[in-house]
Design an enzyme around this catalytic site. Sequence first.
Site, mmCIF file in Angstrom:
data_model
loop_
_atom_site.group_PDB
_atom_site.id
_atom_site.type_symbol
_atom_site.label_atom_id
_atom_site.label_comp_id
_atom_site.label_asym_id
_atom_site.label_seq_id
_atom_site.Cartn_x
_atom_site.Cartn_y
_atom_site.Cartn_z
ATOM 1 N N TYR A 1 0.840 -1.190 0.000
ATOM 2 C CA TYR A 1 0.000 0.000 0.000
ATOM 3 C C TYR A 1 0.881 1.247 0.000
ATOM 4 C CZ TYR A 1 -3.563 -3.354 1.671
ATOM 5 O OH TYR A 1 -4.401 -4.425 1.826
ATOM 6 N N GLY B 1 -18.078 -3.373 0.007
ATOM 7 C CA GLY B 1 -17.982 -3.424 -1.451
ATOM 8 C C GLY B 1 -17.219 -2.250 -2.028
ATOM 9 N N PHE C 1 -19.322 0.766 -2.349
ATOM 10 C CA PHE C 1 -20.549 0.710 -3.137
ATOM 11 C C PHE C 1 -21.766 0.467 -2.253
ATOM 12 C CE2 PHE C 1 -23.521 -0.220 -6.453
ATOM 13 C CZ PHE C 1 -23.001 0.373 -7.601
#
Length: 326
Positions: free
Chosen positions: A55, A205, A208
Amino acid sequence: MERRTLGQGLEVSAEGLGCMGMSEFYGKGDDTESLATIHEALERGVNFLDTADMYGPFTNERLVGRAIKDRRDEVVLATKFGNQRGEDGSFLGVNGKPEYVLAACDASLERLGVDVIDLYYQHRVDRSVPIEETWGAMKSLVEAGKVRHLGISEASSATIERANAVHPVTALQSEYSLWSRDPEDGVLAACRRLGVGFVAYSPLGRGFLTNEAATGKSGEGDFRSHHPRFSGDAFEQNLALVKNLEAIATSKNVTVAQLSLAWVLSRGKDVVPIPGTKRRRWLHENIAATDIVLSESDVAALEAAVPRNAVVGERYQPAGMTNLNG
C-alpha cells in the site's frame, strides 16, 4: 467495543480498521486526517489495524507506524507481504519465495517501527512456490520472535489446509460482503473446521454498499474508475441493488453502510470485518454498526435484496482475478 477471537486465541475488536485507502487506491490522502482517524479508532476501542507493504507502496506502513508510535500496546497490528512492488510503484508480481518472505518482514518491521508484528499475512498465494516452502519461512519468523501469528489472504480451502499443516493459520483474510459471497462456497466452512478466524476485507464493497454509491464518485487516483462493478451497465444494475438496501435501512433508521456491516458481523463470532476509511466521519458511522442486532428475518431480507447471482461484474480486473483462490 465487543471483542472477537480469531484462530490461536488472537483477540481483536469486533470491527477493525483497514488503512489502505489512507495512502493509495482511493484518491489523494491526507496524512493529518488519517492519523487522527487511527487515533480516534483506538479511542473508540477499534484496536485491529490492517496494512500491507504494497500500500503506497510502503508509505502506508510508515503512516501506521507513526500513528501507533506511542501506543503500540493498544494495537493488534496486521500487515502483509507477497504482492511485490518496486519503489516506483510498479507491480512486480506475486512472490512467495522463502528468501523474499524473510526480507519483506524485516523491511515491514523497520517501516512500522516495531519489534514484532501481531498478524503477518501472505497477501496472495504464489502458485510457482509450494505453499509449504513459503509457510516454512513464515514459521521461522514466529520462531525468531518477529511475528506472533500467521495468516493468508484469498486462498483456497486446500491451500489453507496445507499451510495449516506447516504452522497453525490464525486468520484468512478475503473479500466478504453482501455482494461478494464467495467464501460461503466452502472456504468459510474449512476455516471453521480448522479453527481459523475469518477477516472480511471490503465489507462495504469498496464503498458501493453505502448511501454514497449513487454519486458514482471515483476521481483521479481512484482505482474504482476502472473497476468492473463500478463501470458502465454494471454500475447501474448494481446501483439498483443498493436501492433495495436503502429501503430497508430507512425502515430501521440506519445507513446502508451500517446495515451492510451489521450483516457481515452477523455471520459469526469468528468473522471480523475491517472496513477501510481515511476520515473520522465514516469511522464513526462504521463503528455504530456494531450496535445493530439483526434477526433471522432481517438477514433473509438483506440477502433477498442483494441476491448473490444479481451482482454484475467481477471483483477485480482480469489480471487481479488470476491471483484469487490460490
